[in-house]
Enzyme design. Structure first.
Site, short mmCIF file in Angstrom:
data_model
loop_
_atom_site.label_atom_id
_atom_site.label_comp_id
_atom_site.label_asym_id
_atom_site.label_seq_id
_atom_site.Cartn_x
_atom_site.Cartn_y
_atom_site.Cartn_z
N SER A 135 0.84 -1.19 0.00
CA SER A 135 0.00 0.00 0.00
C SER A 135 0.88 1.24 0.00
CB SER A 135 -0.90 0.02 1.23
OG SER A 135 -1.56 1.27 1.37
N TYR B 12 -2.25 -1.08 10.04
CA TYR B 12 -2.23 -1.32 8.59
C TYR B 12 -0.97 -0.75 7.96
CZ TYR B 12 -3.86 -1.18 3.71
OH TYR B 12 -3.98 -1.34 2.35
#
Length: 305
Positions: A144, A157
């Site tokens: 990401s 995350y």
């Protein structure tokens, strides 16, 4: 990897979103697709759709946090296709948003368990098999953009994604000699159902410090509905694999933010004139250790042969 014809591609999170986009793109390029996903009905539906497109596909219901299940999945791939995968895509991921100061152990264990440990499980399971096969191959992990910088609203995350980027950088160095390329894709928003991830959260990780309800899910959907189409992302990933690119970032709008972030890091490095002699000694010591490390590891390989 330039030719995908008859390559065996194992794709986690392959039943929807970025994973299914890759399943279609690599499948249409001639690869045989293994759809691995935690949702049985979604796996069945994805395989049926792929087969309807004339793609050879096989589905495996897999919780990537389960190492024993991962080993069984690898055995199944070899039983079905007669070989280990030559293309591994670690795509499965989950997210949950909330103030970092309210993050619980369960939040960390679930989010990092899927986004980092799931990738580790894929690598430890398949890398030795890929090496043993003697075939050239490629590994891509969908990380990401959040892995390049911390977030007060997506702490676990971002931490997991940062680690996965670092991990792929290391594996790329280590696997080059085996003819196995490694890439990491760092998307921003993808048009996917990741906003629904909290619905799949196991009960044993049920204590969360975040607000997770229909309103929060709808809010996330409002972002992802304008994300990059999964197949467009998959085409960028395919090109990255073809080019053996380390980083795959098909989002032009993020360039300025990344430049500012990394420039701030570079600007924080002390100038050489602040300690030239110390810098010289440290560099020489590091280079000497590198030479010795190469010798020691080479001797260790000979003893283990």
């Amino acid at each position: 990897m330039k030719d995908f014809q008859d390559q065996v591609a194992f794709i986690t999170g392959g039943a929807s979103g970025a994973g299914f986009g890759q399943a279609k793109v690599f499948g249409q390029a001639g690869a045989k697709i293994v759809v691995a996903d935690v949702r049985a009905e979604a796996v069945e539906k994805a395989v049926a759709e792929l087969e309807g497109l004339g793609i050879t596909a096989h589905g495996i219901v897999l919780d990537i946090m389960d190492r024993e299940a991962y080993a069984r999945a690898a055995d199944e791939v070899e039983a079905v296709f007669g070989q280990a995968p030559t293309l591994l895509s670690n795509t499965a991921g989950v997210n949950s948003f909330g103030p970092i100061e309210k993050t619980t152990y369960d939040d960390f264990d679930w989010i990092i368990g899927v986004n980092l440990n799931g990738v580790i499980n894929g690598m430890v399971t398949f890398v030795p098999r890929m090496i043993a096969s003697g075939r050239p191959g490629h590994i891509v992990t969908v990380s990401s953009l959040g892995g390049f910088m911390g977030s007060a609203l997506a702490g676990p995350y971002s931490a997991a994604k940062a680690a996965s980027i670092n991990l792929m950088e290391g594996y790329r160095q280590g696997l080059e000699k085996y003819g196995i390329g490694v890439s990491v894709c760092t998307p921003a928003n993808i048009k996917s159902n990741i906003a629904e991830a909290s619905r799949l959260r196991p009960a044993k990780y049920g204590t969360s410090g975040y607000v997770e309800n229909e309103e929060s899910i709808a809010s996330l959907h409002s972002i992802h509905q304008h994300g990059l189409e999964p197949e467009k992302l998959a085409e960028a990933i395919k090109k990255g694999v073809e080019d053996n690119a380390l980083y795959i970032i098909p989002y032009p709008e993020v360039r300025e933010g990344l430049e500012k972030h990394f420039q701030a890091i570079i600007d924080s490095v002390a100038p050489m004139e602040s300690d030239p002699e110390g810098a010289r000694q440290r560099v020489e010591a590091l280079m000497a250790w590198g030479r010795d490390r190469t010798r020691v590891f080479a001797e260790g390989d000979k003893k283990g042969a």
